[in-house]
Design an enzyme around this catalytic site. Structure first.
Site, PDB file in Angstrom:
ATOM      1  N   ASP A  18      19.601  43.594  71.253  1.00  0.00           N
ATOM      2  CA  ASP A  18      19.194  42.886  70.040  1.00  0.00           C
ATOM      3  C   ASP A  18      19.989  43.331  68.824  1.00  0.00           C
ATOM      4  O   ASP A  18      20.598  42.525  68.114  1.00  0.00           O
ATOM      5  CB  ASP A  18      17.698  43.092  69.774  1.00  0.00           C
ATOM      6  N   ARG A  99       7.373  53.981  66.060  1.00  0.00           N
ATOM      7  CA  ARG A  99       7.840  53.021  65.059  1.00  0.00           C
ATOM      8  C   ARG A  99       7.538  53.437  63.616  1.00  0.00           C
ATOM      9  O   ARG A  99       8.399  53.278  62.743  1.00  0.00           O
ATOM     10  CB  ARG A  99       7.254  51.633  65.342  1.00  0.00           C
ATOM     11  N   ASP A 128       6.114  45.264  67.806  1.00  0.00           N
ATOM     12  CA  ASP A 128       6.945  46.129  66.980  1.00  0.00           C
ATOM     13  C   ASP A 128       7.254  45.532  65.615  1.00  0.00           C
ATOM     14  O   ASP A 128       7.433  46.259  64.634  1.00  0.00           O
ATOM     15  CB  ASP A 128       8.252  46.458  67.706  1.00  0.00           C
ATOM     16  N   SER A 180      13.722  44.772  79.521  1.00  0.00           N
ATOM     17  CA  SER A 180      13.541  45.187  78.136  1.00  0.00           C
ATOM     18  C   SER A 180      12.931  46.584  78.166  1.00  0.00           C
ATOM     19  O   SER A 180      11.830  46.768  78.679  1.00  0.00           O
ATOM     20  CB  SER A 180      12.605  44.207  77.405  1.00  0.00           C
TER      21      SER A 180
END
Length: 409
Positions: A18, A99, A128, A180
């Site tokens: 990404d 995160r 996320d 992923s």
């Protein structure tokens, strides 16, 4: 703020699929803006190798690599373990609590650099995006946020790979192994491909699928013993050797991984409303959660333990939902810290083919009194006292039954 007004963007950069294609995409769509890449090192290991060269080659002006491992473990991981917070009984929150610390540091750099926007590579389907953006709002509330997955024309990881190939962006993945994944010191997650169908068994024994350990089937036939020492709910030593938090997690990851510990296959409820299937590797984390829970059984009284167990569900939801920087999380952490004052002692465990087996627990603050609990003769407990207790405890049942008897005559 119009696209042409954005001159400098700070990108949350991992070097994965990404974020690798986002750098050229930003320059194409935001008037060749400057892109500053920021990577938070929370234990990705070799994933960070060659990152600066790759970031600059694809168009970034510079790359920050922030060593966040120590703060990640001490300020986010251990407080969550102390709370006993596990999302939906299985997920040990590996991505969730990584995160907030990354996003916090990215926000600080964006303010320092005078950036016009912060960009992240989270999809519009995932959790996320919420975790990143709530943390950014807490530290840079006026900063514009760019989320390409919500606006660009690419609709799949297959199209992302095609975009990367067209722009000569090197990738470490291919179409056949394009799970992923998210990796840090605490865990590794796997999603996508055959795992999208819950009917498919994860390929634990397939070479290359598991990265932090082995399948229980492939684990040794001989058990491994480990003793973990806690001080006020924080692990401080393994087998008598004092270590810092990062070293403890790394050591337990090794022991757990070798013995097939910490594999979780679950269909979870995402914050955005859908169910998703994931496979998680959390070898050291599984051991720590288990050991901490065992120690609490002898160091925390029943009513506190029950209340803490109830609040752990809420704490897990808060972490999962990206609400780390909120008054409620802080208040719950204050409660948890108070409960941990006596959670000191040693827990011995036996690791064997995916199983964590209790092998002994001791604490200077134990609430377990062998003389009171014994089946042998004792001088501290009068068994006759239980008759009066049962009469009072059972009084509502007795009264209800007698009144029903009268009504039925």
């Amino acid at each position: 703020m119009a696209n042409n007004d954005i001159k400098k963007v700070v990108l949350a950069y991992s070097g994965g699929l990404d974020t690798s294609i986002i750098i050229p995409w930003l320059k194409e769509n935001y008037n060749n803006c400057e892109v500053i890449a920021v990577s938070g090192d929370v234990g990705q290991g070799t994933e960070l190798d060659g990152l600066e060269e790759k970031a600059k080659k694809t168009g970034a002006s510079k790359l920050y690599v922030l060593d966040l491992k120590k703060d990640f473990v001490n300020d986010y991981v251990f407080p969550t373990v102390q709370a006993g917070a596990i999302y939906e009984n299985r997920y040990m929150l590996g991505t969730s609590f990584a995160r907030p610390i990354i996003a916090k540091e990215i926000a600080k750099i964006a303010l320092k650099e005078g950036a016009d926007a912060i960009c992240h590579g989270c999809t519009g389907k995932g959790n996320d995006q919420v975790r990143f953006e709530l943390a950014i709002k807490a530290f840079a509330p006026d900063m514009k946020i760019i989320a390409p997955w919500r606006v660009w024309d690419l609709k799949s990881r297959e199209q992302e790979i095609e975009y990367a190939e067209a722009h000569n962006i090197p990738l470490k993945i291919n179409r056949e192994t394009n799970y992923s994944k998210d990796k840090n010191l605490w865990h590794l997650s796997h999603e996508g491909l055959d795992l999208e169908d819950p009917a498919n068994e994860p390929q634990y024994e397939k070479e290359g699928f598991l990265e932090m350990g082995v399948s229980p089937i492939q684990a040794p036939d001989k058990p491994t013993y480990v003793t973990i020492h806690f001080e006020k709910g924080i692990p401080t030593a393994i087998d008598g050797e004092e270590m810092d938090g990062v070293a403890i997690v790394e050591k337990l990851n090794k022991l757990g991984g070798e013995n097939g510990i910490g594999l979780a296959d679950l269909v979870e409820n995402r914050l955005v409303g859908m169910k998703s299937r994931g496979v998680y590797e959390t070898p050291g984390g599984a051991i720590l959660y288990h050991a901490h829970e065992v120690l609490e059984t002898i160091t925390i009284d029943k009513e506190t333990a029950r209340t803490k167990q109830y609040l752990a569900i809420k704490f897990a939801d808060i972490v999962y939902n990206g609400q780390w920087y909120t008054p409620l999380r802080e208040a719950l952490s204050a409660f948890v810290t108070e409960t941990q004052k006596t959670v000191t002692g040693d827990v011995k465990l036996k690791l064997y083919k995916g199983n964590i087996i209790n092998a002994g627990v001791t604490s200077p603050y134990t609430l377990y009194d062998e003389e009171v609990a014994t089946f042998d003769e004792d001088n501290v407990y009068n068994q006759a006292d239980s008759a009066g207790f049962i009469n009072l405890f059972g009084l509502p049942i007795k009264v209800k039954a007698k009144l029903e008897q009268k009504r039925n005559k």
